[in-house]
Every structure is written in C-alpha cells, then in structure tokens.
Design an enzyme around this catalytic site. Structure first.
Site, mmCIF file in Angstrom:
data_model
loop_
_atom_site.group_PDB
_atom_site.id
_atom_site.type_symbol
_atom_site.label_atom_id
_atom_site.label_comp_id
_atom_site.label_asym_id
_atom_site.label_seq_id
_atom_site.Cartn_x
_atom_site.Cartn_y
_atom_site.Cartn_z
ATOM 1 N N ALA A 240 45.103 51.510 62.529
ATOM 2 C CA ALA A 240 44.129 52.172 61.660
ATOM 3 C C ALA A 240 44.919 52.996 60.678
ATOM 4 O O ALA A 240 46.061 53.363 60.941
ATOM 5 C CB ALA A 240 43.187 53.053 62.487
ATOM 6 N N LYS A 241 44.284 53.257 59.573
ATOM 7 C CA LYS A 241 44.985 53.999 58.532
ATOM 8 C C LYS A 241 45.525 55.317 59.066
ATOM 9 O O LYS A 241 46.629 55.723 58.751
ATOM 10 C CB LYS A 241 44.037 54.274 57.367
ATOM 11 C CG LYS A 241 43.982 53.134 56.383
ATOM 12 C CD LYS A 241 42.809 53.306 55.445
ATOM 13 C CE LYS A 241 41.525 52.932 56.147
ATOM 14 N NZ LYS A 241 40.348 53.112 55.339
ATOM 15 N N ARG A 242 44.705 55.956 59.905
ATOM 16 C CA ARG A 242 45.124 57.289 60.346
ATOM 17 C C ARG A 242 46.343 57.246 61.266
ATOM 18 O O ARG A 242 46.981 58.238 61.514
ATOM 19 C CB ARG A 242 43.969 58.040 61.004
ATOM 20 C CG ARG A 242 43.291 57.322 62.138
ATOM 21 C CD ARG A 242 42.037 58.100 62.565
ATOM 22 N NE ARG A 242 41.153 57.292 63.399
ATOM 23 C CZ ARG A 242 40.325 56.401 62.915
ATOM 24 N NH1 ARG A 242 40.251 56.195 61.626
ATOM 25 N NH2 ARG A 242 39.553 55.696 63.729
ATOM 26 N N GLY A 244 48.877 55.648 60.427
ATOM 27 C CA GLY A 244 50.004 55.399 59.550
ATOM 28 C C GLY A 244 50.351 53.937 59.387
ATOM 29 O O GLY A 244 51.503 53.605 59.106
#
Ligand code: GLU
Ligand code: ZN
Length: 279
Positions: A240-242, A244
C-alpha cells in the site's frame, strides 16, 4: 463467450506495483481469449480525485504496454445514471436518508464491526430525517436481502459463493458529498459497460456480496469474478502506498522497462522483494 474485463482505478494517488499486478491480470484475462479490456476512472470522489493522477494512470498503463479498448470512461460524467439507480431503489422502498455524522455513528452504543469497519447502527432507519440537513442515502439491508432472496456468485478462484451481504449493514449508496458511492457506481457501470469478468484484488472480495445484491435489486446481470491474491512487500505485509511501495512513476523515472515488467507480472514473476500474500 466473449470476455470483457476492466481496470477501474481511483485517481486519488499514484499507482504502485500492486495496481500494475491487478491491471496486468485483468488485461491478460481478456486478451488471452481475444476479449476486450476497458479502462474506467473511478472519480466520484471530487475532493480526492485529481487530474494529475488521471494523467499518471494513463502514462503508467502506456509504459506497461497495457492498451485498452474504446474510450476511457469517467464516473464523474455518469452521475445521472447513479441517481437513476438510486431512484429505482427508493421507489422500491429499500433506501432511506441518514443525517448522522461520523461522530454520531461512533458514539452509538456497541456499533459492531463488519468487513468494511464500523457497521451503521441503523439510527435513521425508523425516523423521518430532516432533508434540509446534509444527508446520505443508505440501503435498508434487511429489507433488501428479503426482497432479493438467496443469491450466489461465481469466483474463478474461490468457486461458487453464497452472497452474504448482511454483515455490511445499511451501506451508503449516495454520499453526503456525492450522488453515489463506490458500491452503487461500480455495480451500475460494470453492467453498463458489459463487463463479463471482474478481475480485481482480494481486498474487494467482501464488497462483492453487496454488489451481487445490488445487481439483483436493479435487474442487472452478474459477471464472473476473479479476486486475485494481493502483493506483499519485503516485510510480508500487503502493498500500500502508506507502506512506502514505490510508485510506477518512480520505477519509470528510474529507467525500468515497463513492458518487461508487465511481461514478468503476467508470468507470475515478481520483482525482488515482492511476494504474493497467501491469505
Ligand atoms: N476503484 C477501486 C479502487 O481503486 C476499484 C474498483 C473495482 O475494481 O471494483 O480500489
Ligand atoms: Zn443516520
């Protein structure tokens, strides 16, 4: 049977490797059998959708060599269709307005959790909401299930599944700030675009119970589903983007060959440090 699949990203951020993995699988599922692959931009969220992310998505797909058929469909241009579907459910007496705020819902005693977080406690179901207040429209889940009767759907990986949307509770079909919600617009559009096979990540498996119910209520056909495993990063957790995950734009800028990447993903070969989540 001719096959039509789609990739339906929300332009709320940059695409990462997990999106490429999903898009490749939808593309392959259609093109391997001479079918069509469509692109739909899910931009009903006017506050989070950004034109630069749309441009990024088109550039990423081009870089991956994933061509689509026909014009790109934008959900923001189809709001009247969602309103019409909601009207139909309203005539059937299956939706009601809800003026609750997030804080109201959180404060309601013992709100149980469902597949998508806190389940709405039903506060507005039996009361006449003040329509001069900001309100969303919710599906009366119990009434909808009773109206539709038993339903099943087919997943190419998981098999025949009995639809069991009850645990979602009274889901939102039109938001306070938008005339639709994910559940309603995705169901309406997959039917309107003639999608025969929905290829998407396992994270959306639970949502399919709701979509199957909406198809029955709205008299829409039921596609075949294929909920593919999700990608995990080096730490074994979902990409996921969060966490990284590098964006496709970063990989492109770093000189990676997008077509070679797509070919590898198609063969199930993942870049170093990535794996498939078992779940
Ligand atoms: N727009 C959704 C997302 O980006 C995907 C919708 C779908 O594939 O059904 O997560
Ligand atoms: Zn309410």
């Amino acid at each position: 049977m001719s096959v039509t699949t789609r990739f339906a990203p929300s332009p709320t951020g940059a695409l990462h490797l997990g999106h490429a993995w999903s898009a490749v699988q939808a593309h392959v599922r259609a093109r391997d059998v001479g079918g069509r692959f469509l692109l739909r931009i899910e931009d009903i969220d006017g506050t989070r959708s950004r034109p630069e992310h749309v441009a990024g998505i088109l550039a990423d797909l081009d870089w991956l060599g994933l061509d689509w058929d026909g014009d790109v469909v934008f959900q923001s241009a189809r709001l009247d269709r969602y309103t019409a579907a909601l009207d139909r459910l309203r005539v059937m007496g299956l939706v009601y307005p809800c003026t609750c705020t997030r804080a109201d819902i959180a404060a309601a005693a013992s709100a149980p959790h469902g597949p998508a977080g806190v389940v709405y406690p039903g506060t507005c179901r039996e009361r006449a909401a003040d329509l001069s207040q900001p309100h969303c429209w919710r599906l009366d889940m119990a009434a909808a299930i009773a109206a539709a009767g038993p339903l099943v759907w087919t997943d190419e990986i998981a098999g025949t599944i009995a639809a069991d949307p009850a645990s979602h509770g009274d889901v939102v079909l039109a938001r306070k700030d938008a005339p639709s919600s994910y559940h309603l617009s995705v169901t309406v559009d997959d039917a309107a675009q003639g999608i025969t096979h929905i290829v998407r990540g396992r994270d959306l498996f639970e949502a399919t119970h709701v979509h199957r119910l909406l198809q029955a209520l709205l008299g829409l056909p039921t596609p075949i589903y294929r909920h593919h495993p999700l990608l995990a990063g080096a730490d074994g957790t979902r990409l996921a983007k969060r966490h990284g995950a590098p964006s496709l734009a970063n990989l492109r800028a770093a000189g990676m060959d997008g077509r070679a990447l797509a070919m590898d993903l198609k063969r199930g070969r993942l870049p170093l440090g990535f794996g498939v989540l078992d779940d």
